[in-house]
Structure formats: C-alpha cells, structure tokens
Motif scaffolding. Structure first.
Motif, PDB file in Angstrom:
ATOM      1  N   TYR B 206       0.818  -1.206   0.000  1.00 25.26           N
ATOM      2  CA  TYR B 206       0.000   0.000   0.000  1.00 25.26           C
ATOM      3  C   TYR B 206       0.855   1.260   0.000  1.00 25.26           C
ATOM      4  O   TYR B 206       0.502   2.261  -0.572  1.00 25.26           O
ATOM      5  CB  TYR B 206      -0.903   0.036   1.236  1.00 25.26           C
ATOM      6  N   GLY B 207       2.002   1.200   0.671  1.00 27.52           N
ATOM      7  CA  GLY B 207       2.792   2.428   0.801  1.00 27.52           C
ATOM      8  C   GLY B 207       3.766   2.699  -0.341  1.00 27.52           C
ATOM      9  O   GLY B 207       4.460   3.704  -0.338  1.00 27.52           O
ATOM     10  N   THR B 208       3.799   1.809  -1.324  1.00 28.89           N
ATOM     11  CA  THR B 208       4.827   1.914  -2.353  1.00 28.89           C
ATOM     12  C   THR B 208       4.788   3.250  -3.088  1.00 28.89           C
ATOM     13  O   THR B 208       3.751   3.685  -3.556  1.00 28.89           O
ATOM     14  CB  THR B 208       4.639   0.794  -3.383  1.00 28.89           C
ATOM     15  N   TYR B 209       5.977   3.870  -3.212  1.00 28.04           N
ATOM     16  CA  TYR B 209       6.042   5.086  -3.999  1.00 28.04           C
ATOM     17  C   TYR B 209       6.276   4.719  -5.463  1.00 28.04           C
ATOM     18  O   TYR B 209       7.164   3.933  -5.780  1.00 28.04           O
ATOM     19  CB  TYR B 209       7.165   6.008  -3.521  1.00 28.04           C
ATOM     20  N   LEU B 210       5.507   5.264  -6.336  1.00 23.74           N
ATOM     21  CA  LEU B 210       5.678   5.005  -7.759  1.00 23.74           C
ATOM     22  C   LEU B 210       5.552   6.312  -8.505  1.00 23.74           C
ATOM     23  O   LEU B 210       4.737   7.149  -8.144  1.00 23.74           O
ATOM     24  CB  LEU B 210       4.605   4.036  -8.256  1.00 23.74           C
ATOM     25  N   PRO B 211       6.356   6.480  -9.560  1.00 28.85           N
ATOM     26  CA  PRO B 211       6.202   7.688 -10.374  1.00 28.85           C
ATOM     27  C   PRO B 211       4.792   7.738 -10.952  1.00 28.85           C
ATOM     28  O   PRO B 211       4.177   6.696 -11.189  1.00 28.85           O
ATOM     29  CB  PRO B 211       7.228   7.506 -11.490  1.00 28.85           C
ATOM     30  N   ALA B 212       4.343   8.934 -11.194  1.00 32.57           N
ATOM     31  CA  ALA B 212       2.954   9.130 -11.598  1.00 32.57           C
ATOM     32  C   ALA B 212       2.570   8.287 -12.804  1.00 32.57           C
ATOM     33  O   ALA B 212       1.550   7.592 -12.797  1.00 32.57           O
ATOM     34  CB  ALA B 212       2.721  10.605 -11.895  1.00 32.57           C
ATOM     35  N   SER B 213       3.406   8.311 -13.837  1.00 28.79           N
ATOM     36  CA  SER B 213       2.994   7.619 -15.056  1.00 28.79           C
ATOM     37  C   SER B 213       2.919   6.115 -14.822  1.00 28.79           C
ATOM     38  O   SER B 213       2.021   5.439 -15.323  1.00 28.79           O
ATOM     39  CB  SER B 213       3.973   7.942 -16.177  1.00 28.79           C
ATOM     40  N   PHE B 274      -2.736   2.273  -5.646  1.00 32.79           N
ATOM     41  CA  PHE B 274      -2.259   3.356  -6.516  1.00 32.79           C
ATOM     42  C   PHE B 274      -3.109   4.609  -6.298  1.00 32.79           C
ATOM     43  O   PHE B 274      -3.815   5.058  -7.190  1.00 32.79           O
ATOM     44  CB  PHE B 274      -2.356   2.933  -7.979  1.00 32.79           C
ATOM     45  N   PRO B 275      -3.028   5.170  -5.106  1.00 36.16           N
ATOM     46  CA  PRO B 275      -3.972   6.235  -4.761  1.00 36.16           C
ATOM     47  C   PRO B 275      -3.892   7.444  -5.694  1.00 36.16           C
ATOM     48  O   PRO B 275      -4.925   8.010  -6.049  1.00 36.16           O
ATOM     49  CB  PRO B 275      -3.581   6.625  -3.342  1.00 36.16           C
ATOM     50  N   ALA B 276      -2.672   7.800  -6.092  1.00 37.36           N
ATOM     51  CA  ALA B 276      -2.574   9.000  -6.928  1.00 37.36           C
ATOM     52  C   ALA B 276      -3.273   8.767  -8.257  1.00 37.36           C
ATOM     53  O   ALA B 276      -4.058   9.592  -8.725  1.00 37.36           O
ATOM     54  CB  ALA B 276      -1.112   9.355  -7.144  1.00 37.36           C
ATOM     55  N   ALA B 277      -2.987   7.618  -8.853  1.00 35.26           N
ATOM     56  CA  ALA B 277      -3.637   7.304 -10.121  1.00 35.26           C
ATOM     57  C   ALA B 277      -5.138   7.176  -9.922  1.00 35.26           C
ATOM     58  O   ALA B 277      -5.938   7.657 -10.730  1.00 35.26           O
ATOM     59  CB  ALA B 277      -3.068   6.019 -10.685  1.00 35.26           C
ATOM     60  N   ALA B 278      -5.505   6.533  -8.833  1.00 34.39           N
ATOM     61  CA  ALA B 278      -6.931   6.347  -8.570  1.00 34.39           C
ATOM     62  C   ALA B 278      -7.635   7.693  -8.519  1.00 34.39           C
ATOM     63  O   ALA B 278      -8.696   7.876  -9.108  1.00 34.39           O
ATOM     64  CB  ALA B 278      -7.125   5.598  -7.259  1.00 34.39           C
ATOM     65  N   ASN B 279      -7.004   8.644  -7.858  1.00 33.20           N
ATOM     66  CA  ASN B 279      -7.624   9.965  -7.763  1.00 33.20           C
ATOM     67  C   ASN B 279      -7.740  10.642  -9.118  1.00 33.20           C
ATOM     68  O   ASN B 279      -8.707  11.328  -9.385  1.00 33.20           O
ATOM     69  CB  ASN B 279      -6.840  10.842  -6.802  1.00 33.20           C
ATOM     70  N   ALA B 280      -6.730  10.394  -9.956  1.00 34.18           N
ATOM     71  CA  ALA B 280      -6.804  10.993 -11.283  1.00 34.18           C
ATOM     72  C   ALA B 280      -7.920  10.360 -12.097  1.00 34.18           C
ATOM     73  O   ALA B 280      -8.591  11.023 -12.884  1.00 34.18           O
ATOM     74  CB  ALA B 280      -5.465  10.816 -11.989  1.00 34.18           C
ATOM     75  N   PHE B 281      -8.112   9.070 -11.903  1.00 31.29           N
ATOM     76  CA  PHE B 281      -9.123   8.363 -12.685  1.00 31.29           C
ATOM     77  C   PHE B 281     -10.535   8.486 -12.103  1.00 31.29           C
ATOM     78  O   PHE B 281     -11.499   8.121 -12.757  1.00 31.29           O
ATOM     79  CB  PHE B 281      -8.770   6.871 -12.774  1.00 31.29           C
ATOM     80  N   LEU B 282     -10.602   8.957 -10.863  1.00 35.31           N
ATOM     81  CA  LEU B 282     -11.900   8.981 -10.164  1.00 35.31           C
ATOM     82  C   LEU B 282     -13.056   9.528 -10.995  1.00 35.31           C
ATOM     83  O   LEU B 282     -14.091   8.861 -11.132  1.00 35.31           O
ATOM     84  CB  LEU B 282     -11.799   9.795  -8.877  1.00 35.31           C
ATOM     85  N   PRO B 283     -12.900  10.718 -11.564  1.00 37.50           N
ATOM     86  CA  PRO B 283     -14.061  11.277 -12.284  1.00 37.50           C
ATOM     87  C   PRO B 283     -14.495  10.382 -13.429  1.00 37.50           C
ATOM     88  O   PRO B 283     -15.695  10.251 -13.684  1.00 37.50           O
ATOM     89  CB  PRO B 283     -13.538  12.615 -12.808  1.00 37.50           C
ATOM     90  N   TYR B 284     -13.513   9.755 -14.090  1.00 37.17           N
ATOM     91  CA  TYR B 284     -13.881   8.899 -15.220  1.00 37.17           C
ATOM     92  C   TYR B 284     -14.622   7.663 -14.746  1.00 37.17           C
ATOM     93  O   TYR B 284     -15.589   7.215 -15.360  1.00 37.17           O
ATOM     94  CB  TYR B 284     -12.626   8.533 -16.021  1.00 37.17           C
ATOM     95  N   LEU B 285     -14.113   7.108 -13.638  1.00 38.78           N
ATOM     96  CA  LEU B 285     -14.822   5.947 -13.085  1.00 38.78           C
ATOM     97  C   LEU B 285     -16.245   6.323 -12.699  1.00 38.78           C
ATOM     98  O   LEU B 285     -17.198   5.570 -12.947  1.00 38.78           O
ATOM     99  CB  LEU B 285     -14.075   5.420 -11.857  1.00 38.78           C
ATOM    100  N   ALA B 286     -16.357   7.500 -12.089  1.00 39.26           N
ATOM    101  CA  ALA B 286     -17.693   7.929 -11.664  1.00 39.26           C
ATOM    102  C   ALA B 286     -18.616   8.063 -12.871  1.00 39.26           C
ATOM    103  O   ALA B 286     -19.770   7.631 -12.838  1.00 39.26           O
ATOM    104  CB  ALA B 286     -17.609   9.253 -10.916  1.00 39.26           C
ATOM    105  N   VAL B 287     -18.079   8.634 -13.944  1.00 39.14           N
ATOM    106  CA  VAL B 287     -18.922   8.821 -15.128  1.00 39.14           C
ATOM    107  C   VAL B 287     -19.317   7.460 -15.710  1.00 39.14           C
ATOM    108  O   VAL B 287     -20.485   7.230 -16.052  1.00 39.14           O
ATOM    109  CB  VAL B 287     -18.189   9.683 -16.179  1.00 39.14           C
ATOM    110  N   LEU B 288     -18.359   6.544 -15.776  1.00 38.07           N
ATOM    111  CA  LEU B 288     -18.701   5.210 -16.290  1.00 38.07           C
ATOM    112  C   LEU B 288     -19.752   4.543 -15.402  1.00 38.07           C
ATOM    113  O   LEU B 288     -20.675   3.881 -15.888  1.00 38.07           O
ATOM    114  CB  LEU B 288     -17.453   4.331 -16.364  1.00 38.07           C
ATOM    115  N   ALA B 289     -19.581   4.720 -14.103  1.00 41.30           N
ATOM    116  CA  ALA B 289     -20.547   4.112 -13.183  1.00 41.30           C
ATOM    117  C   ALA B 289     -21.941   4.682 -13.429  1.00 41.30           C
ATOM    118  O   ALA B 289     -22.934   3.942 -13.478  1.00 41.30           O
ATOM    119  CB  ALA B 289     -20.113   4.360 -11.743  1.00 41.30           C
TER     120      ALA B 289
END
Lengths: 645, 517
Positions: B206-213, B274-289
């Motif tokens: 859970y704590g792993t640091y990963l570059p954004a991309s 992948f919380p950072a990515a998840a946050n970036a994708f959130l709106p898209y997931l919400a729209v798909l939902a």
C-alpha cells in the motif's frame, strides 16, 4: 417528553398486516376483519390518549417523542427510528387513523364477497402503518420510509384487481409517477443534508433542522423547497404529476376513499407544513407552492365539470381540493391548509364511500349517465351524500366552508390576489361540478336500465353507519375553526381553536391587517360563488332537465372535448416522454449500441485475433526447406545490418 | 477451540474442498446422498463462517484473524489470509448463498449431478479464498482457480449457447487478469528495489512510492481487470450472455458473489495500491458508473427475457456500488459495501425465482407469461418482495445501501447523485413492468394454466434470503458496524496520498467536509 406508547400507534397496523398477510388464508373472514379493524382502532385510541397527554402539557412544550432504535449510522450521519407527536402530527394521526378506521369498517361490508379479502385487509393495514409512520416520524428520512410506503400500498391496492389490465396499469402508473416525485424529494433531502453539513450540522431530525436552516442562504433554501415540493406534487397529485390519481379509481372504492382522504395525497401537504421552518425562509419556494396549488385547483375543477364517471368526478375534485390546501400552506397559512386537509378528509372519504354505496346499489355501475332519481331509492346514501356535497361546495355552516374560507381569506390578506382569484373562481366550479354529480345521480328521472333497477337496495348497516359518522363530521367538523369574524358575531371567544392548537408548530404569521369590512365582503363573495354554482347546476340539470353531456357538447364542442379528454395530458406525456424513451432504449441503446458497438468490439477483437492467427498459422507449413530459407534470410539480414552499419 | 480460532479462516476456505474430496468417493448414482452431503457441507461451512463474526472485533482497525505462513520462500510468497469488515461480509454472503443454491438446484440439474455439486464446492473454496487472501499471488491463484468451476458450470449445465457464453466469460476475464498479473509483478519489483523488502503482502505494498505515469499504467491494468468483473460499462457484454446461458445456480453465484470480486478488487487493491492514479481516474470511473446505472436500466427495460433483464439490472446496480466507492466518503463507501451484499441477496433471489419459473415452463420470455399471480400466489408474493428489494423500497435492504451511496455521492459532487438518482426511477419502471407482465393480467397462455405453486423445498430456499432482506432494511446497524472500519481505512489509504502528489490534483476536486469522515 418521552412517551413510549407512540410506537404502538405505528406498530399496531403493521402487526395486523403481518397476521393477515401471512396467515390470512387460514384465518377466515371474521378473524381477518377483526384483526384488521382492531389494529387500526388501537392506533386511533392510543392517538386519542396521546392527544389528551398533549393537551395536559403547557402550550409551548407540547412535544412527545419515542426513540425506538438507531436505524442507520454511517460516519457522522445517524438516523434514528424515532417518533414524535406535536399538535400537527397528532391532528394528522387522528385524522388518518380515525377516518382510516371508518373506511376499514365500511370495507367489511363492501369487500365481503371478494376473493382477496385477506390480501385486501393486509394491504389496507400496511397503508395505515405507512401513513402513520409518515406523520409521526421525527426525521425526514424515516418520513421518507412512510412516504414510499404509501406509494407502494397505493400500487398494491390500485392494482388490487390485477387481472384487469386497466387496474394493473393504473397501479404501476401510480408507483412510477410517485417515484418521479420522490426523485425530486430525495435531491431536496440531499441538498438539505449537505448544506447543513457544510455548516457543521449533520442532522435530519426536524427539530434539529428547524434550529439550523437559518444558517443557509435563501437561494439554497429555495432550491431545497422547490425540490421537496416536486415530491409533494407526485404524492399529492398536483400539476404536473397528478396524472396517476384519476386512474387510481381502478382500485376498490374504499381504497379510493383511503387514498383521497385519509392517507397518501395528504402527505404532500403535511410535508410542507412539517417543513414550515424551511419554507418561511424560502418565500419564492412558497410562492411556487401557492401558484401551483391555485392552478391545479382550477385546472382539475374544469376537468371535473364534464366527466361522466362518478368516481372520476370525485378524483378530479380531490386534485382540485388539494390545490386549495397547497394554496393555504403556500401563502403561509399553514394551519388553514391543515384545517382544510382535515375537513376534506371527512367529506371526501364520505363522498367516495357514498359513491361506493351508490355503485353497490346499482350492481357496480359508475357511469352517471345511467343513474338518476336515486334520491328516494337509497335515502340514507342520498342524505349523507348531500351533506358531503354541501360541505365541499362550501355552503355556510358546514365544515368545508370554514376551512376553504380561511384559505381564501389568507390568500387575499397576504396579498396573493391572483391566487385568491383562482381559488375564488374554483369555488364556483366546485359547487357546479358537485351538484352536477348530485343531479345526475340522485335527482331527475331515472336512466337506470330495468334489470339493474330491479336490484336497487340500500347498503347494509356496516356500510351506512360509517357513512353517517362521516356525515356528522362533515357537518360539524368545521366548528373547531370558526373564523374570528364569525366567532365575534356569535359571541364565541377563541372560536378558531384549531389555529390556536397548531400555533406552537407554525411560525407566527403576521396578522392579516384586513379591515373587517373587506373580510366580510370576501366571505360573502365566496358564499355567493358557492351558492351560485350549486343553483346553476341544479337549474341546468334538474329544472331544465338538460341531457347532461349533450348540452355542453353542443354549446362549445371544442372546449368540451378538450376537458373530457383531460387536456390530453396523458397523451402528451406518452408522446413526448414515454415513447421516445422506449424507442431510444430499444432501437438505439440495446439493439444497436449494445449489440453492435459494445459487444461488437468485444467479439470483433476475438474474431480479428482468430483471423490473424489463421493467417499466421500458414507460415507453419512444416516444410523444412521453407524454415531453412527463412532462417537464412534472417541470419543474413542480421549480418548485413552489422556489416553495413 | 484454540486451534479452530487460530486457523478459522483456513478452515472456512478449505472446508468445502474437504467436502469435495469426501463426495468424490460417493457413487455417481447415489444422487440423493450426493445432494445431502454437499448441502450438509455447505450448511456446516456457513455455520463455521458465523464464527468469523463472533471472533471479529468491529471496533478494531486492520486485518483480523490473520494467518501467515511462508509458501514460496524464494519470492517471499506467503499463504497470508485475514479479514476486515469488507471481506468478512463478502465471505458470509458466499457461505450464505452457496447452500441455498445447492438446495435450489436439486430439481433443476438433471445430468451429471455429481460433477455439478462437487464443482460448486470447489467454487466456494475459490471464492472464499479470493476474499481472504492478503498476498497478491495467493489472491491471483484463487482468482484464477475460481474461474474454472464457473466456466464448467456454465459450459456443461447451461442453455443452448452455453459454450459461447462460457468461453466469452472465461477469455474476457482472463484477458483482464493477465494484465493484472503483469502489474502485480511490476509492483513487486518496484517495491523490492526501493525498500529492499521483496513482498507480495498487499498491506505492505500500500505504501509503495511510484512515479505518476507508472502508477497510471499499473492502476489501469488492475482497474481494467476488475472493471470487466464488476462489470463496469462498457465491459459488461459478457454478463448478459453468461447469465442467460448459466444454470440458475450459476447465475445466482455469478451475480451474487463473482461480480462482487470486481468491486472488492477496486476497494482492496486497485484504489489503495495506486492512490494517486486512482484519484486521477476517479471522475472517469464515476462517469462510467453513472452511465452504467442509467444505461443498464434503460436496456433492461426493453429486454424480453427475464434473465437478461436481471443481468442488465445488475449493470445498473453495480454502477451504484462503484459510484459509492469513488465518491470516497464514509457514507458512500459504507453504502457501497452494504450494497454489494444487498445486490447479492436481491439479485440472487430474483435469479432463483426466475429459475423456478423456468423449471416449470422452460421459457423465460416475458410474453409467455401473464396472470401467474392467481396460479402461484406464494411465488408471486415472494417475487414481489424480491422486486421491491431490488428497487430499493425503504424498509428493505436495497434502500439503505442506495440511500447511503446517493447521499454520499451528493456530498462528493451533487451532479453524481442528480444523474445516478434517475436510476431509482428507472429501476421501478423496469422491475414493475416485468412484474406486471409476468404476474398480473389474465392468464391468456394455456401453458400457464396448470402451474404449481412453490414446493416446501423452494420456500425453504427463499425464506433465509427474505429474512436477510428485511433484517438489513429494518436494522442495518450491525452490518454497518462491521463495515465501518474497513471503509475508514479505505478512504484514508486513497485520499491523503492524492494530496501528496500534486501532479494528480488537476482533476476535479473531491470535497468531503471534515466532519463527515
């Protein structure tokens, strides 16, 4: 003050529902009827007891609560199953359980021969449970449980004779139209909750909300108020969501009485009254309520004028009368609105039940063109019907007069002249349509076919006694709220007890600074309108003996057809919303988009893979020479690359 | 007792497998013995799984009843299982539905009974394993292992197009899973090279640091895999096919449990890893939902086949769950988890009921029915309750979940609730329309004349579900109490780190007032 018997008001009919719902088939008619009636009577009696407790309390402390348990708890959001009884909810609870009980008794006779006797009574009890929960809830979410519950019960009871397609459709229509309203209601609720939360209060309890709504901006409050009112237009059959109510007569007649009088449709009015603390801070929303109410009142009355089905006339009359109630609460006269709600519950229950008695006498006939001259044949029914008709027409001395007059006075006094004018005209139409109904049914010559005429009989006691009680209430029920003006004339002090009793619940409305003369003239005016309507109807349909439908049809054929077809609103909704949505869903979304685009892509990628693989497979010929040739080409290519680089 | 307590999860995971081994020794012809044995195993399994509740402490945070053994030391792969409120409820849902499905299949399955019942036990082990695994490789093994029994159940005991449906189900899911496997391995090395500790322990990862991309790609792999499973629009088309072809039992478990693995995957893996990515994708997931909610409902509304209708309604309902998960506040997430359970109950009930109708009439075409209420009053009543549960009538389970999701998503972004809320209307439309077509009106079709009402066995199958439907509707507090700490830690994992990586803050901000947490 905590009073733990409140829960039994709600629980009692629920127990009746469970007993009859699960064991009804085995219990037999007598036991089913007994359970169903007794459980509602218990609710009523506990209500009366709570009422006396309330009365014994100091005026400004009149609030009983009963916390049962915590229902939903998520983070800071807690919703309790908690009941409350203040003067407003006790009035509602008594009207609901009292009138409801009479309808239960009447049903014993009316539904006696029905195959679904136990099912009927279990649904009826569920209806009482839902409505009592609605009026006794201490928070808006629990109220919504009752709110949806009455929607469900109307669905089940309107569609009670489910083998008839019209009944099945009407039931479904009721539920879905209500759901559309509920969508608005829920959004209003969410906006209210989140706006309050942003001010640091996350409570949906009425008392807590009342203390904090002032923190919100008027714009937000207006939006909330309008959204909640959308819910009310669904439940209380106002423009534009009234369409389900006229069809609701597909249910057994006592059910219509229940829906139109005691339960269900009054929910919207009650909700606005309950949320008065919000609406007074959102005058624009309140204005919307008043205008929609006034327009609905007039609109429905015009349709009621030309209908030939006895129950349909009454259905439109309910819509129109509910319009009056919304006018009342909309101009800030909350107690006048609730007053009319109560008197209307008496005379509208009576009208429907008496209409049921007429149908009972005529072997189920509902078409008034095939009635007439019933006055002498079913005298009890006639007498009570007349009392109710006079009450709804607003003839002085009867209950409807007092309540309607206080609404009109409040509308005028608060400066809502247009609203008042619409209500004023509606008063004329009310007298007109109800005495048109009386004339076609009870007066003049009989148009009943011979076979039916042979079987005409007065209803049994189990049906007439509730009618008589309701008739008494329709006559005297208004005397709890005699306007000051009249009270002074007759020397009664505090004649408007009703307003006083409800006063602690509602905000102090600035007294209408109307000169006595104006108020007097207003009252005389509305009396004149009512009387004019009544006599006009009697003159046209009895004295002139006009063939009811024909004369109007000849005079103004276009208008007549428009009214008879209810302004073609059902057709409009069908053409503009329902059909396009169905077509979109079927032809585009499903058969094209889902099958060809979405699934086509999925299967398409599988086919492409398969196709490509089939081509690639050809390379694997198994021919050693080809392999060697390709291998050598590869080797030379690599070498060439390194050499020529 | 101590032994049981220390190994309770393993017992719950492997008990069905033990039952399978025992059943394997029974003669193929002793059908009754096989039925009773498998049922008994499933009932005992349920009883044992209740011990999980007894020993679970709802007030504690983190994983409980953890068991941890080294499995493949070379790669630090462990047999590591444990539960929080989320997995606990889903395990219970699994062990609750399995015996009902087995009992419900007694007359439905008419060939190769032995294989059917035993595959179901294998499936149960796989499902419980998925929900209990805390090691990514162990999770992946269970995830794949559970595909096989379902593939066979659809492929052998399904309808006319069963092979097509089974293959589509298998390959579609597999496609997503492989991408996920690559992401798992990448994550393993990324975490190992940073910290020196090579591990598949999801809690540590859970704590792993990963570059954004990189986060974006890994999240996409996980999210796609789970989106197919949920199924999130537009990855849903395998579902109607699979449901229509699957035997009743298969449909119930598919809708009731397997779809939840998708939403479970979002909540346990994709979002918090992948919380950072998840946050970036959130709106898209919400729209798909939200598209899924409305689209699923509209398409369901027009279906002539009841099973297909319920299948599309699942797309709509699961859209609510995903919306709740991405709205990221305690109300919406609590609601989402509860709604996973609710959907399992109400849709499970509907599939069981449709199956009963199918056994009698061998059709599921709406137009074939009408007026059934008169012939089968008990059936009609129970179907009505399931219908009302599905459309979220207050007082029944569906409302509590839907309400919390909607109010929570309104807190996050009012527009979400405004659009998603229309699903509440449409839900009533398609379900009541179906009910009317099947049960109301006159019995016009002569084939419906002789229909028999429910048998006692069928009633026994339905009653437990009805009890749960009412219980959760009237008194959801114990369930919400179990969920609570899991949703809290989920939100904490996903939200704060988003703030730490400013590069991902360009998307629409998610506003949750402090005091709602």
């Amino acid at each position: 003050m905590e009073l733990n018997v409140l829960r039994y008001i709600v629980l009692s009919p629920l127990i009746g529902f469970l007993i009859n719902g699960i064991g009804g088939k085995r219990l037999g008619h007598r036991a089913v009827g007994l359970v169903a009636n007794a459980t509602v009577l218990i609710s009523f009696l506990i209500g009366v007891y709570a009422f006396t407790v309330l009365l014994s309390m100091p005026v400004n402390e009149r609030l009983l609560t009963d916390t049962v348990y915590t229902w939903i708890s998520a983070g800071a959001l807690t919703i309790d199953v908690k009941l409350m009884m203040d003067p407003l909810s006790v009035v509602m609870a008594l009207v609901v359980s009292g009138v409801g009980f009479l309808i239960h008794v009447y049903s014993l006779g009316y539904m006696h021969e029905d195959r679904g006797y136990a099912r009927y009574f279990s649904f009826l009890n569920l209806f009482m449970f839902s409505m009592l929960l609605l009026v006794l809830s201490s928070n808006i979410v629990l109220m919504f449980v009752g709110w949806e519950g009455v929607g469900l019960c109307s669905y089940l009871l309107i569609g009670f004779w489910y083998e008839k397609d019209s009944a099945a459709n009407a039931g479904k229509k009721a539920f879905i139209t209500n759901r559309i309203g509920d969508y608005g209601f829920l959004l209003g609720l969410f906006l209210l909750a989140s706006s309050l939360a942003s001010k640091g209060v996350l409570s949906l309890d009425f008392t807590a909300m009342a203390g904090h709504v002032a923190l919100l901006s008027p714009a937000v409050l207006t939006v909330i108020g309008v959204l909640l009112f959308v819910g009310a237009t669904g439940k209380s059959a106002q423009l534009p969501l009234y369409v389900w109510l006229p069809d609701a007569m597909e249910g057994p007649t006592p059910v219509s009485a229940l829906i139109h009088a005691a339960t269900m449709v009054t929910a919207g009015v009650y909700m606005i009254a309950r949320m008065n603390f919000l609406y007074v801070l959102a005058p624009t929303a309140l204005e919307v309520v008043a205008v929609v109410g006034a327009l609905t009142a007039l609109y429905a009355a015009t349709i009621g004028l030309v209908q030939n089905d006895i129950k349909r006339v009454l259905a439109y009359s309910t819509i129109s009368q509910l319009g009056y109630m919304f006018m009342g609460v909309g101009v800030g006269a909350f107690s006048a609105g609730i007053f009319h709600l109560m008197t209307h519950a008496f005379f509208k229950a009576l009208l429907f039940l008496a209409a049921g008695s007429v149908m009972h006498a005529l072997s189920g006939e509902q078409d008034m063109r095939k009635m007439g001259g019933l006055r002498t044949k079913i005298p009890v029914t006639y007498a009570v019907f007349l009392a109710a008709a006079l009450a709804i027409a607003g003839i002085p001395g009867l209950s409807g007069f007092f309540s309607k007059d206080s609404i009109l006075a409040a509308a005028y006094g608060s400066g809502h002249t247009v609203v008042w004018l619409l209500g004023f005209i509606t008063a004329l139409l009310t007298g007109l349509y109800i005495f048109r109904l009386m004339s076609m049914t009870f007066y003049g010559e009989s148009r009943i076919d011979e076979h039916t005429a042979h079987h005409i009989h007065e209803s049994p006691k189990v049906m007439t006694v509730p009618l008589i009680i309701l008739a008494a209430l329709s006559i005297i029920g208004g005397y709890v709220g005699v306007p000051r003006l009249l009270g002074n004339i007759f020397g009664w002090h505090d004649s408007d007890m009703f307003v006083h009793f409800l006063a602690p619940v509602f905000p102090v409305v600035p007294a209408h600074k109307m000169p006595v003369a104006v108020e007097t003239w207003l009252m005389i005016g509305s009396i004149a309108m009512a009387v004019l309507g009544v006599f006009a109807a009697l003159y046209v349909y009895v004295t002139k003996r006009m063939q009811p439908a024909k004369s109007a049809a000849q005079a103004v054929p276009g208008l007549y057809r428009l009214l008879l077809n209810k302004y073609y609103v059902d057709e409009l909704y069908n053409a503009v919303i329902i059909r396009p949505l169905m077509a979109l869903s079927r032809s585009f979304l499903w058969k094209f988009f889902d099958v060809w685009i979405v699934d086509g892509t999925v299967n398409g990628s599988a086919y492409v893979t398969e196709w490509a693989s089939a081509r690639l497979r050809k390379i694997q010929t198994g021919d050693f020479q080809v392999y060697v040739t390709i291998f050598l080409i590869g080797v030379f290519s690599v070498l060439a690359y390194f050499v020529l680089r | 007792m101590d032994f049981l307590r220390e190994n309770i999860l393993s017992v719950v995971i492997f008990l069905p497998l033990a039952g399978l081994l025992a059943g394997a020794f029974i003669n193929r012809e002793s059908k009754s013995a096989l039925r009773w044995l498998t049922l008994a195993v499933a009932v005992i399994e349920f009883a044992v799984s209740l011990l999980l509740v007894v020993w679970f402490d709802p007030s504690a945070t983190g994983m409980q009843l953890v068991e941890r053994y080294t499995w493949i030391p070379a790669y630090n792969i462990e047999y590591h299982v444990g539960v929080d409120g989320l997995s606990l409820l889903l395990i219970l849902l699994t062990t609750f539905l399995t015996p009902l499905v087995l009992l419900g299949s007694w007359t439905y399955i008419k060939k190769q009974e032995k294989d059917y019942y035993l595959w179901f036990l294998a499936l149960e082990t796989g499902m419980v394993g998925v929900f209990a695994s805390l090691d990514l490789i162990l999770f992946y093994v269970f995830w794949e292992a559970m595909l096989v029994p379902m593939y066979i159940i659809i492929g052998v005991w399904g309808g006319p197009r069963r092979i097509y449906a089974a293959v589509k189900f298998f390959i579609y899911t597999m496609f997503g899973s492989l991408l996920m496997l690559i992401a798992i391995i990448y994550l393993y090395f990324a975490h190992g090279s940073q910290t020196g500790a090579y591990t598949f322990d999801v809690l540590k990862l859970y704590g792993t640091y990963l570059p954004a991309s990189v986060q974006g790609w890994l999240f996409a792999a996980f999210a796609l895999s789970f989106a197919i499973k949920v199924p999130l629009f537009p990855f849903h088309t395998w579902l109607p096919d699979a449901h229509v072809e699957a035997p009743t039992g298969g449909s119930v478990i598919l809708a009731g449990v397997l779809l939840k693995m998708g939403t479970y995957g979002y909540m346990r893996f994709a979002m918090p890893l992948f919380p950072a990515a998840a946050n970036a994708f959130l709106p898209y997931l919400a729209v798909l939902a939200i598209i899924g909610i409305i689209y699923g409902a509209l398409v369901a509304m027009m279906q002539p086949d009841i099973k297909k209708l319920v299948a599309y309604s699942s797309v709509s309902h699961l859209g609510f769950v995903i919306l709740g998960l991405v709205a990221l506040n305690i109300q919406s997430v609590d609601g989402a988890v509860l709604q996973m359970v609710n959907h399992g109950l109400s849709t499970g009930a509907l599939f069981l009921l449709v199956g009963m109708l199918y056994e009698r009439r061998h059709t599921r075409e709406l137009s074939e029915f009408g007026g059934i209420a008169k012939k089968m009053p008990v059936f009609a009543t129970i179907f009505m309750i399931a219908t009302l549960s599905s459309i979220g009538l207050p007082g029944l389970n569906g409302f509590v979940g839907e309400f919390l999701i909607l109010i929570g998503s309104f807190f996050a972004k009012p527009a979400y609730a405004v659009f998603a809320g229309t699903g509440v209307i449409l839900g009533a439309v398609y379900m009541l329309r179906t009910y009317q077509k099947v049960f109301w009106g006159r019995t016009t079709n002569a084939a419906n004349e002789g229909l028999k009402d429910m048998s006692p066995r069928e009633i026994i199958v339905m009653v437990p579900i009805l009890i749960m439907i009412v219980w959760i509707g009237v008194y959801p507090k114990p369930f919400l109490a179990i969920i609570q700490s899991a949703s809290k830690s989920y939100i904490q994992y996903v939200r704060p780190r988003a703030a730490a990586l400013p590069v991902y803050r360009q998307g629409p901000a998610f506003r949750t007032p402090e005091r709602l947490k």
